[in-house]
Design an enzyme around this catalytic site. Structure first.
Site, short mmCIF file in Angstrom:
data_model
loop_
_atom_site.label_atom_id
_atom_site.label_comp_id
_atom_site.label_asym_id
_atom_site.label_seq_id
_atom_site.Cartn_x
_atom_site.Cartn_y
_atom_site.Cartn_z
NE ARG A 192 18.08 25.33 -11.72
CZ ARG A 192 16.75 25.18 -11.65
NH1 ARG A 192 16.15 25.09 -10.48
NH2 ARG A 192 16.02 25.15 -12.75
CG ASP A 193 23.44 19.58 -13.31
OD1 ASP A 193 23.86 19.20 -12.18
OD2 ASP A 193 23.04 18.80 -14.17
CB ILE A 194 28.84 23.63 -12.05
CG1 ILE A 194 28.51 24.86 -12.88
CG2 ILE A 194 30.35 23.40 -12.03
CD1 ILE A 194 28.93 24.80 -14.33
CB THR A 218 24.27 16.69 -9.71
OG1 THR A 218 23.76 16.76 -11.05
CG2 THR A 218 24.84 15.28 -9.47
#
Length: 273
Positions: A89-91, A130
């Site tokens: 969920r935040d690569i 992000t």
């Protein structure tokens, strides 16, 4: 300051996933309100630091391919081998760390989400991540799937090519590349976007295939995007085309996974239009 949920999530997830391309949790402390996570030391900092020139490490085309393969392998492991499957969920480049040999390690699992839904394919959840890397389909529907990570990884691939932030001066890198690329021209007509440090002036074998793969990952609809295991296989194919000798571990990555297992946005309020 984010509170106990992310802290607990990270401990729970990293205690049960182990892969050479995931950062290892060595221990933690939760005494007198102190929340401390202790990780393995990853000496060369983040991919973002290297791409920005901050670390002083020059990433040529070969090194970028290896970084892409490592990060993709770590993600594929989370999607395929974790039980239940885990969506990061935040690569983003800030969350890909490079060790002393410039091997990529996926880090920061505070926003990660296990897929325990009965359908086994998605989870309805509050939108987190992000901007710039976030899957627009997830942004609009709140349905989080493995393909949300695939979208973020596609943006990361474009960042590896350009060393640009996903959103810069109000311009979104995915849109910019989509509008500029021309498959009939040399380097797909993307010369102005490519990071000079990548080795411009040399033969960048496989670059077009890398761009094709990135654009496949950032398709509007998640169902049109590849699985991360397919991404791993495609990057391996590109590296073989370039002439990189994959070691025994690398060449078995996609094989082991196989054994185990457009246009304008249709969404109103699309975040990157």
């Amino acid at each position: 300051m984010q509170g106990g949920l992310e802290f607990k999530t990270e401990i729970e997830l990293l205690s049960r996933v182990h892969h050479k391309n995931l950062v290892s949790l060595m221990g933690f402390c939760f005494e007198k309100g102190e929340q401390i996570l202790v990780y393995e030391y990853v000496s060369n900092g983040s991919l973002k630091d290297s791409l920005s020139g901050k670390s002083g490490i020059r990433l040529d085309w070969m090194r970028r391919l290896r970084v892409a393969l490592g990060a993709a392998s770590g993600l594929a492991y989370l999607h395929e081998f974790a039980n239940p499957p885990i969506i990061h969920r935040d690569i983003k480049s800030n969350n890909i760390l490079l060790d002393e040999s410039l091997n990529a390690k996926v880090s920061d699992f505070g926003l990660s989400k296990p897929i325990v839904d009965s359908e086994g394919s998605y989870v309805i959840t509050q939108v987190k991540g992000t901007m710039g890397y976030m899957d627009p389909e997830y942004y609009m529907t709140h349905k989080l799937t493995e393909k949300s990570d695939v979208y973020s990884f596609g943006v990361l691939m474009l960042e590896l090519l350009t060393a640009r932030k996903p959103i810069e001066h109000g311009k979104y890198i995915v849109r910019e590349v989509q509008e500029t690329m021309d498959q009939t021209k040399d380097l797909y007509n993307l010369h102005e976007f490519l990071d000079p440090a990548i080795g411009l002036g040399t033969t960048l074998k496989g670059l077009q295939k890398f761009v094709d793969l990135a654009m496949w990952c950032v398709k509007e609809s998640g169902s049109d995007r590849p699985m991360m295991v397919e991404v791993v296989k495609e990057i391996e194919n590109i590296m073989e085309l370039v002439g990189v000798n994959l070691d025994a571990n690398s060449t078995s990555i996609s094989a082991s996974y196989e054994e185990t297992s457009k246009g304008n946005s249709p969404y109103p309020g699309y975040p990157y239009s």
